[in-house]
Write an enzyme that holds these catalytic residues in place. Structure first.
Site, PDB file in Angstrom:
ATOM      1  N   GLU A  74       0.857  -1.194   0.000  1.00 18.05           N
ATOM      2  CA  GLU A  74       0.000   0.000   0.000  1.00 18.05           C
ATOM      3  C   GLU A  74       0.886   1.235   0.000  1.00 18.05           C
ATOM      4  O   GLU A  74       1.698   1.409   0.907  1.00 18.05           O
ATOM      5  CB  GLU A  74      -0.914  -0.022   1.231  1.00 18.05           C
ATOM      6  N   GLY A  87     -19.618   4.441  -0.062  1.00 13.02           N
ATOM      7  CA  GLY A  87     -20.928   4.603   0.571  1.00 13.02           C
ATOM      8  C   GLY A  87     -21.346   3.461   1.487  1.00 13.02           C
ATOM      9  O   GLY A  87     -22.290   3.620   2.267  1.00 13.02           O
ATOM     10  N   GLY A  88     -20.688   2.294   1.349  1.00 14.09           N
ATOM     11  CA  GLY A  88     -20.943   1.232   2.328  1.00 14.09           C
ATOM     12  C   GLY A  88     -22.097   0.304   2.014  1.00 14.09           C
ATOM     13  O   GLY A  88     -22.886  -0.027   2.898  1.00 14.09           O
ATOM     14  N   ARG A 333     -26.825  10.701 -14.320  1.00 19.92           N
ATOM     15  CA  ARG A 333     -25.646  11.451 -13.860  1.00 19.92           C
ATOM     16  C   ARG A 333     -24.873  12.103 -14.987  1.00 19.92           C
ATOM     17  O   ARG A 333     -24.436  13.223 -14.895  1.00 19.92           O
ATOM     18  CB  ARG A 333     -24.650  10.494 -13.208  1.00 19.92           C
ATOM     19  N   GLU A 474     -11.390  -0.957  -9.653  1.00 24.43           N
ATOM     20  CA  GLU A 474     -11.432   0.235 -10.510  1.00 24.43           C
ATOM     21  C   GLU A 474     -10.224   0.331 -11.441  1.00 24.43           C
ATOM     22  O   GLU A 474     -10.261   1.060 -12.426  1.00 24.43           O
ATOM     23  CB  GLU A 474     -11.556   1.499  -9.640  1.00 24.43           C
TER      24      GLU A 474
END
Lengths: 508, 508
Positions: A74, A87-88, A333, A474
């Site tokens: 990381e 957002g979970g 969107r 992503e």
């Protein structure tokens, strides 16, 4: 004759440059590979500690790799990447939680929803994999990892409620249990450890990586070089490039440095570039999703989206220069964000406090968060339209006309101008106080990325898997196509991270 | 420690594999470069013989390179690539030909049109270069190369008529004079010569290429290996990938082998892949344009487009099932193609022979080609609307209504329904014979490709020019963005080919 050239070998490494992130690649002949001085040797090297990286680490361990055979790298000083500010909620189609609520769902329905939103660009084999494994992934999260879920929620574009929300409404509700489980298994992310380069042999097989420990994000000359061999595989789980302006502008030249993003600062995409340098293919990189609901009056994702998304249909969105509406407020969107960007300056959306109490406060937005947004002046309050016009420099006469017209549409429950969705409990915006939010889009999600197959293998620009290289989340492209459905990306990260891990663990 | 690795060099070439097009890359250290056995050395190596490649060869010669310092390589058995089957018109904004017809145009207007059609994705610096050099390029073609022009025509999406059509309505009207001029200068393309690989040194500077002579297209094991050094530069002018199903489907999974293309068979994109293998960036590859003007009644590009593009504004395009118009006829290609595909069956466009004589026959379409299209029944002729309705199974009453309405719009010079552009010399479609063409889209143009800057330098995935590597034309991306305006690509090819050539010629 060329035989001479084709039979011999050439030197391929520039001295020292890659330690500074200059992105020079090198190949190593199979004969030479055994001579490389590797600082460490692992079976599985994972780059990134978001949903994909941590899911892969856990899955690899649960499939037989030992903790010390796995490295989790990381670059940032804290783990979790962009996932921890997510957002979970995770999409899953056909769970017991859904069944309890009487929701009928199936992998086929999720698959169809992903393809529909993808507008033809979603790769069917990738969508299929997510659809087929979403339920198992949910049970794994809940029953094995210990993630706590509280509700099944609805997100636009899905046919049914299938977004399984964690108790704290945040990605940390996944990341923290995953980190705890890693620790339980004896694995911990190595923080401040950046990878600069993927080392391959002359057959483009991945041998390992080269990077820097003690790296300080933002100081590109920092850190101490290291090499790490990966005998079974390297997983790129390093996220998107929302904060890399140069990459963004290559693919969408509008997205210059004036655009903020909703992402964590480390979303800078250098592992995509490192993979490109060894011949990996990128796809659909120009599908960079902007959130149309962010405000220039705060940073990051912010609080504005909570207000804005529930304000749609209760009040008009206008160009403050003309006071006129310019787009369907309840449209998707992309359409909304593009329209605001084309306008060249922030839009304004407003409604009355009365409508906000009906549709927003205590609904999508808690009273506490509303109070904070008011205090920060992200949500602005005005006693009258005149006061709003004066403060936001909106031409008053035109504003009154636009307001009257919109009020008529609320009464008619029909908007002939832009076909905005109208709600029965909306009241005409007549009496103040009025609440207004300024809107300027932010870069939110990179739909494109490295091309993978449904085994999470990274494909070369010739369409063949690059041996030993995997990617998930992503950093990849093709899963979502044109439009990403909310909470599908969370499933995407975990499912493809775990797919990669199972293959790596199964290798001799 | 990694110092060991970073200080030494590694072998990078696999023996013999690239001769078979397996796409293995190699790097060569600067020290070693002088030891390579090059079969030939040139200053400028041009790959491709379409508009971009030939324009570059001519420009390089005219800027001081000698004929024997330039190599023009072509993999196919004949020169001209996809350009030679092009529609035969080039965009230029502000020429004497336009002035004679009273057309007011300017670079700024062309620039604005390109950006508008590009939907935000066109790279402004690239569009600017085309807009600024289009007039000079036109004069060069006419006055220096000897291209014969006959008319200024209109193409959808342009603000004015600015497509300068050659006398034979075909790309060969450019290619043949360009080939003749090359010959006059002492240059000839080397046919059946494919490039498999770009050879770079350890700084990613391009040294030359490796390929095969006596190559037979379609026989991937054919040919004799060669190496060619390029001291000043390599230009990729090798076109798009419309006929590479694997590449197409990576970026747009819909475009499987069932879709025809309008392109020549050699549009297979392998130079894009070869450039990716040395770290070049690709952009906007998923914007693969369908031609809305091809007819299911013939193969390939065919003759229909010549008729259709000049028929816009003279007659309506209808859904034959309803007899209703459904889209702005003069709108952009993507909108039209998407609308026809969404309809699910071929559209019909028609006008009278009278209008065709005014705007099409002898204009954008020679009498000879018109006769051929009539003979093949691609253009269908009917004495009356009744006969057309009967043959094409169009509901007659609705057709008459649609026709009457469109005739009124022609008279009014204004179309309130779809805002189709109307021309002053158009006559209402009243008296037969009527001419009709059926329309169904085909894969036509790859808008995406290698990223270049406005000096035609190919950019790496890190956003930096790859020294010695240039690209022009359909092999590049970013010029057009989402939608390519007709005849702008011809200007694009020539202008960026010539930009590259001037730089290569100017190098010491």
């Amino acid at each position: 004759m060329a035989t001479n050239l084709s039979r011999r070998t050439f030197f391929g490494a520039a001295a020292g440059t890659t330690a500074l992130g200059l992105g020079m690649f090198r190949t190593v002949s199979a004969a030479e590979a055994k001579d490389i001085k590797w600082d460490e040797t692992k079976k599985f090297v994972i780059i990134g500690t978001g949903f994909a990286g941590l899911a892969a680490a856990l899955e690899a361990y649960e499939n037989g790799l030992k903790a010390d055979e796995i490295a989790i790298l990381e670059k940032m000083p804290t783990p979790g990447g962009n996932s921890i500010i997510n957002g979970g909620a995770v999409a899953a189609a056909g769970t017991d939680m859904q069944e309890k609520e009487g929701i009928k769902d199936s992998p086929d329905l999720l698959y169809a929803d992903i393809l529909k939103a993808g507008g033809g660009l979603a790769h069917p084999t990738l969508a299929r994999r997510i659809a087929d494994e979403s339920v198992q992934n949910f049970y794994w999260l809940r029953d094995k990892v210990g993630v706590q879920f509280k509700a099944v929620t609805f997100h636009g574009g899905h046919s049914v409620k299938r977004s399984h929300a964690v108790t704290n409404n945040s990605g940390s509700g996944f990341i923290n249990p995953m980190l705890a489980k890693c620790k339980e298994y004896g694995m911990e992310p190595r923080l401040r450890t950046i990878v600069d380069e993927i080392i391959i042999d002359d057959q483009r097989r991945v041998l390992g990586v080269r990077g820097r420990t003690n790296y300080r994000f933002g100081r590109e000359d920092s850190g101490r070089p290291f090499t790490m061999r990966a005998t079974n595989g390297v997983l790129l789980a390093s996220g998107g490039f929302s904060n890399n302006v140069q990459m963004r502008m290559s693919h969408d030249p509008r997205l210059n440095e004036k655009f903020d993003s909703t992402n964590h600062p480390g979303a800078t995409g250098e592992m995509i570039q490192a993979a490109q340098e060894i011949g990996a293919n990128t796809i659909q990189m120009d599908w960079i999703q902007m959130g149309p609901w962010t405000s220039p009056d705060e940073k990051g994702f912010g609080l504005a989206p909570l207000f804005v998304e529930s304000c749609l249909g209760y009040g008009p969105m206008i160009d403050p220069v003309t006071a006129k509406r310019f787009i369907q407020e309840s449209g998707n969107r992309k359409v909304r964000a593009d329209a605001i960007v084309a306008m060249g300056h922030p839009a304004v959306i407003y409604t009355t406090l009365e409508n906000a109490k009906t549709a927003i406060i205590g609904q999508n937005m808690t009273q506490e968060l509303y109070d904070r947004a008011r205090k920060n002046n992200v949500i602005k309050e005005y006693p009258t339209l005149d006061a709003m016009a004066a403060d936001l420099k909106i031409p008053l006469d035109e504003l009154k006309k636009t307001n009257d017209t919109f009020n008529k549409y609320i009464k008619d429950q029909k908007d002939p101008d832009f076909n905005c969705m109208m709600f029965k409990n909306a009241k005409p915006n007549v009496e103040g106080p009025f609440l207004a939010v300024r809107l300027w889009p932010r870069v939110h999600h990179c739909m494109g990325g490295l091309e993978i197959n449904d085994n999470a293998e990274v494909l070369s620009c010739r369409g063949k898997p690059i041996e030993g290289l995997y990617a998930a989340g992503e950093v990849t492209g093709g899963v979502h196509g044109m439009v990403r459905l909310g909470t599908v990306a969370v499933a995407d990260c975990m499912i493809f991270g775990r797919v990669a891990a199972r293959q790596v663990a199964a290798k001799k």
